[in-house]
Design a protein around this motif. Structure first.
Motif, PDB file in Angstrom:
ATOM      1  N   ASP A 206      49.782  51.197  65.425  1.00  0.00           N
ATOM      2  CA  ASP A 206      51.133  51.295  65.972  1.00  0.00           C
ATOM      3  C   ASP A 206      51.969  52.266  65.155  1.00  0.00           C
ATOM      4  O   ASP A 206      51.719  52.481  63.961  1.00  0.00           O
ATOM      5  N   ASP A 207      52.983  52.826  65.787  1.00  0.00           N
ATOM      6  CA  ASP A 207      53.952  53.668  65.101  1.00  0.00           C
ATOM      7  C   ASP A 207      54.600  52.844  63.984  1.00  0.00           C
ATOM      8  O   ASP A 207      55.005  51.694  64.188  1.00  0.00           O
ATOM      9  N   ALA A 208      54.726  53.438  62.803  1.00  0.00           N
ATOM     10  CA  ALA A 208      55.258  52.722  61.643  1.00  0.00           C
ATOM     11  C   ALA A 208      56.677  52.215  61.853  1.00  0.00           C
ATOM     12  O   ALA A 208      57.090  51.219  61.239  1.00  0.00           O
ATOM     13  N   ILE A 209      57.445  52.863  62.740  1.00  0.00           N
ATOM     14  CA  ILE A 209      58.829  52.449  62.960  1.00  0.00           C
ATOM     15  C   ILE A 209      58.911  51.067  63.605  1.00  0.00           C
ATOM     16  O   ILE A 209      59.947  50.399  63.545  1.00  0.00           O
ATOM     17  N   LEU A 210      57.808  50.619  64.216  1.00  0.00           N
ATOM     18  CA  LEU A 210      57.802  49.336  64.910  1.00  0.00           C
ATOM     19  C   LEU A 210      57.523  48.155  63.983  1.00  0.00           C
ATOM     20  O   LEU A 210      57.723  47.002  64.375  1.00  0.00           O
ATOM     21  N   ALA A 211      57.047  48.413  62.772  1.00  0.00           N
ATOM     22  CA  ALA A 211      56.742  47.324  61.848  1.00  0.00           C
ATOM     23  C   ALA A 211      58.009  46.550  61.497  1.00  0.00           C
ATOM     24  O   ALA A 211      59.073  47.135  61.282  1.00  0.00           O
TER      25      ALA A 211
ATOM     26  N   LEU B 225      54.518  50.724  76.388  1.00  0.00           N
ATOM     27  CA  LEU B 225      55.730  49.992  75.996  1.00  0.00           C
ATOM     28  C   LEU B 225      56.061  50.280  74.536  1.00  0.00           C
ATOM     29  O   LEU B 225      57.217  50.591  74.194  1.00  0.00           O
ATOM     30  N   LYS B 226      55.061  50.208  73.674  1.00  0.00           N
ATOM     31  CA  LYS B 226      55.301  50.416  72.242  1.00  0.00           C
ATOM     32  C   LYS B 226      55.652  51.877  71.928  1.00  0.00           C
ATOM     33  O   LYS B 226      56.548  52.142  71.115  1.00  0.00           O
ATOM     34  N   ILE B 227      54.979  52.801  72.578  1.00  0.00           N
ATOM     35  CA  ILE B 227      55.306  54.215  72.374  1.00  0.00           C
ATOM     36  C   ILE B 227      56.740  54.488  72.834  1.00  0.00           C
ATOM     37  O   ILE B 227      57.514  55.171  72.162  1.00  0.00           O
ATOM     38  N   GLY B 228      57.099  53.917  73.985  1.00  0.00           N
ATOM     39  CA  GLY B 228      58.452  54.104  74.514  1.00  0.00           C
ATOM     40  C   GLY B 228      59.507  53.478  73.634  1.00  0.00           C
ATOM     41  O   GLY B 228      60.586  54.053  73.436  1.00  0.00           O
ATOM     42  N   LEU B 229      59.213  52.308  73.080  1.00  0.00           N
ATOM     43  CA  LEU B 229      60.176  51.637  72.206  1.00  0.00           C
ATOM     44  C   LEU B 229      60.390  52.438  70.928  1.00  0.00           C
ATOM     45  O   LEU B 229      61.535  52.596  70.472  1.00  0.00           O
ATOM     46  N   ALA B 230      59.332  52.965  70.351  1.00  0.00           N
ATOM     47  CA  ALA B 230      59.466  53.798  69.150  1.00  0.00           C
ATOM     48  C   ALA B 230      60.325  55.025  69.444  1.00  0.00           C
ATOM     49  O   ALA B 230      61.177  55.413  68.630  1.00  0.00           O
TER      50      ALA B 230
ATOM     51  N   LEU C 278      62.658  55.326  71.799  1.00  0.00           N
ATOM     52  CA  LEU C 278      64.047  54.909  71.997  1.00  0.00           C
ATOM     53  C   LEU C 278      64.736  54.625  70.666  1.00  0.00           C
ATOM     54  O   LEU C 278      65.917  54.964  70.475  1.00  0.00           O
ATOM     55  N   LEU C 279      64.036  54.000  69.753  1.00  0.00           N
ATOM     56  CA  LEU C 279      64.613  53.721  68.428  1.00  0.00           C
ATOM     57  C   LEU C 279      65.018  55.026  67.736  1.00  0.00           C
ATOM     58  O   LEU C 279      66.123  55.146  67.202  1.00  0.00           O
ATOM     59  N   ARG C 280      64.129  56.000  67.778  1.00  0.00           N
ATOM     60  CA  ARG C 280      64.425  57.277  67.106  1.00  0.00           C
ATOM     61  C   ARG C 280      65.546  58.032  67.817  1.00  0.00           C
ATOM     62  O   ARG C 280      66.418  58.624  67.165  1.00  0.00           O
ATOM     63  N   GLU C 281      65.546  58.004  69.151  1.00  0.00           N
ATOM     64  CA  GLU C 281      66.581  58.715  69.901  1.00  0.00           C
ATOM     65  C   GLU C 281      67.967  58.162  69.612  1.00  0.00           C
ATOM     66  O   GLU C 281      68.952  58.906  69.627  1.00  0.00           O
ATOM     67  N   ARG C 282      68.045  56.866  69.331  1.00  0.00           N
ATOM     68  CA  ARG C 282      69.338  56.244  69.037  1.00  0.00           C
ATOM     69  C   ARG C 282      69.670  56.274  67.543  1.00  0.00           C
ATOM     70  O   ARG C 282      70.676  55.713  67.125  1.00  0.00           O
ATOM     71  N   GLY C 283      68.810  56.885  66.741  1.00  0.00           N
ATOM     72  CA  GLY C 283      69.094  57.060  65.334  1.00  0.00           C
ATOM     73  C   GLY C 283      68.724  55.898  64.441  1.00  0.00           C
ATOM     74  O   GLY C 283      69.168  55.833  63.295  1.00  0.00           O
ATOM     75  N   PHE C 284      67.897  54.985  64.941  1.00  0.00           N
ATOM     76  CA  PHE C 284      67.472  53.845  64.124  1.00  0.00           C
ATOM     77  C   PHE C 284      66.191  54.189  63.361  1.00  0.00           C
ATOM     78  O   PHE C 284      65.296  54.842  63.892  1.00  0.00           O
ATOM     79  N   GLY C 285      66.114  53.694  62.125  1.00  0.00           N
ATOM     80  CA  GLY C 285      64.920  53.922  61.325  1.00  0.00           C
ATOM     81  C   GLY C 285      63.961  52.755  61.334  1.00  0.00           C
ATOM     82  O   GLY C 285      62.864  52.843  60.787  1.00  0.00           O
TER      83      GLY C 285
ATOM     84  N   VAL D  32      63.191  48.588  63.508  1.00  0.00           N
ATOM     85  CA  VAL D  32      63.590  47.592  64.507  1.00  0.00           C
ATOM     86  C   VAL D  32      64.796  46.805  63.993  1.00  0.00           C
ATOM     87  O   VAL D  32      65.757  46.544  64.720  1.00  0.00           O
ATOM     88  N   GLU D  33      64.748  46.409  62.725  1.00  0.00           N
ATOM     89  CA  GLU D  33      65.826  45.593  62.148  1.00  0.00           C
ATOM     90  C   GLU D  33      67.193  46.245  62.284  1.00  0.00           C
ATOM     91  O   GLU D  33      68.197  45.566  62.533  1.00  0.00           O
ATOM     92  N   GLN D  34      67.244  47.564  62.137  1.00  0.00           N
ATOM     93  CA  GLN D  34      68.510  48.271  62.237  1.00  0.00           C
ATOM     94  C   GLN D  34      69.103  48.185  63.650  1.00  0.00           C
ATOM     95  O   GLN D  34      70.320  48.254  63.822  1.00  0.00           O
ATOM     96  N   ALA D  35      68.239  48.025  64.643  1.00  0.00           N
ATOM     97  CA  ALA D  35      68.709  48.023  66.036  1.00  0.00           C
ATOM     98  C   ALA D  35      69.114  46.638  66.524  1.00  0.00           C
ATOM     99  O   ALA D  35      69.787  46.523  67.561  1.00  0.00           O
ATOM    100  N   VAL D  36      68.749  45.596  65.805  1.00  0.00           N
ATOM    101  CA  VAL D  36      69.011  44.229  66.263  1.00  0.00           C
ATOM    102  C   VAL D  36      70.517  43.979  66.393  1.00  0.00           C
ATOM    103  O   VAL D  36      71.265  44.084  65.412  1.00  0.00           O
TER     104      VAL D  36
END
Length: 343
Positions: free
Chosen positions: A40-45, A319-324, A326-333, A335-339
């Motif tokens: 998985d993309d590391a941003i999803l951990a 789903l996971k590729i898309g979520l990663a 979206l996180l980057r597009e919104r400037g989050f580094g 998952v925790e930052q986006a909660v």
């Protein structure tokens, strides 16, 4: 790689829903579904349940009621897997048919009634779960007859605790008479006061709770040291937008029509709990944007069921590729930052 399921999905839809589900469990146990081997993309951990999850996407309870295929399900690419609902004694559940596809609505109605092989079989299956590779949640409930909730829930939590990373108390299925009454302040407090657990305990709630009911549940959970809530179970509501001729079947509605009300309740729970509870978002997740919306509304992790039933394991990687993305597009580094950032 994941094999075969995408091609087989149209064939599975020709069968009645419960038969197709049983065949899916058998195929998983037989190793016919394959596995996702790409990282998985590391941003999803993310960190939950005292474990590091490779991604925040979990499988909800109800799919693997007896914890028969936990290892195999985890290999499909889920970050965590929840199995159950298990009851103290085996029970057959409600008469068939009891599971209905509302295909035009991307929805399901079920009135299964906690059909499962009971705690003894469930525990035997849990002994085979790979604790090192699988982040596992045990979902517990009570029998339709002869139940004493204040006795049964603590006993179940104690029994599954050694095998689980977290435990979910199911008090919100609409298919066991009187179960949802346990969400009342006094009954829930009585149940929780008897529970002793070294593992995080979550409470799964209904999307049909009134605002004052939600506030009371959150207050009781915080007072009794509950780790978090799963928002939400199926709904007894029937939106006017439903098109399927099966829409009047009795039971809990899940899938796309549940997305908006469950996400609205998730946002309310996030605000009311004031960071004192961890929230898991469930209800109507079919793709990356749905999962991202749950996270923005306050979910630290997201669960799938109906979307997975309709699309199969092939849905997970996009789903996971898309979520990663979206996180980057919104400037989050992370998952925790986006909660809760959408609030």
């Amino acid at each position: 790689m994941i094999f075969a399921p995408k091609a087989l999905m149209p064939l599975m839809r020709l069968m009645d829903a419960e038969t197709a589900h049983k065949l899916t469990i058998k195929a998983l146990k037989a190793g016919l579904v394959g596995a996702e081997t790409r990282p998985d993309d590391a941003i999803l951990a993310t960190r939950m349940f005292g474990r590091t999850l490779a991604n925040p996407i979990g499988l909800a309870a109800g799919f693997d009621k007896n914890a028969e295929a936990v290892n195999e399900v985890a290999r499909l690419g889920f970050g965590f897997v929840e199995a159950g609902t298990v009851t103290p004694r085996p029970q057959s559940g409600n008469p068939r048919p009891r599971l209905f596809r509302l295909t035009p609505d991307r929805a399901v109605i079920n009135r299964m009634g906690f059909n499962n092989d009971g705690l003894e079989v469930y525990l035997e299956n849990l002994r085979r779960v790979d604790k090192h590779r699988v982040v596992f949640g045990a979902n517990v409930g009570i029998n339709k007859e002869g139940a004493e909730p204040e006795r049964d829930y603590p006993a179940l939590v104690s029994a599954v605790g050694p095998y689980a990373d977290y435990i979910t108390i199911n008090i919100s299925s609409p298919n066991t008479p009187g179960l949802r009454d346990l969400q009342g302040e006094a009954r829930l407090a009585a149940i929780l006061s008897g529970i002793e657990s070294s593992k995080p305990v979550f409470v799964k709630i209904a999307p049909d709770l009134a605002d004052d009911g939600l506030e009371a549940v959150i207050s009781v959970c915080v007072q009794h040291g509950v780790a978090g809530l799963i928002v939400s179970n199926t709904t007894i509501a029937r939106p006017a937008t439903l098109k399927s001729p099966l829409k009047r079947e009795t039971g809990g509605l899940s899938g796309a029509p549940l997305f908006a009300p469950s996400t609205a309740m998730l946002a309310k729970a996030y605000k009311l709990s004031a960071h004192k509870l961890v929230l898991i978002g469930a209800g109507g997740v079919f793709g990356a944007e749905d999962a991202f919306a749950k996270i923005l509304a306050g979910a630290s992790a997201v669960q799938l069921y109906t979307g997975f039933a309709y699309q199969g394991p092939a849905m997970l990687r996009p789903l996971k590729i898309g979520l990663a993305k979206l996180l980057r597009e919104r400037g989050f580094g992370s998952v925790e930052q986006a909660v809760g950032a959408g609030l």
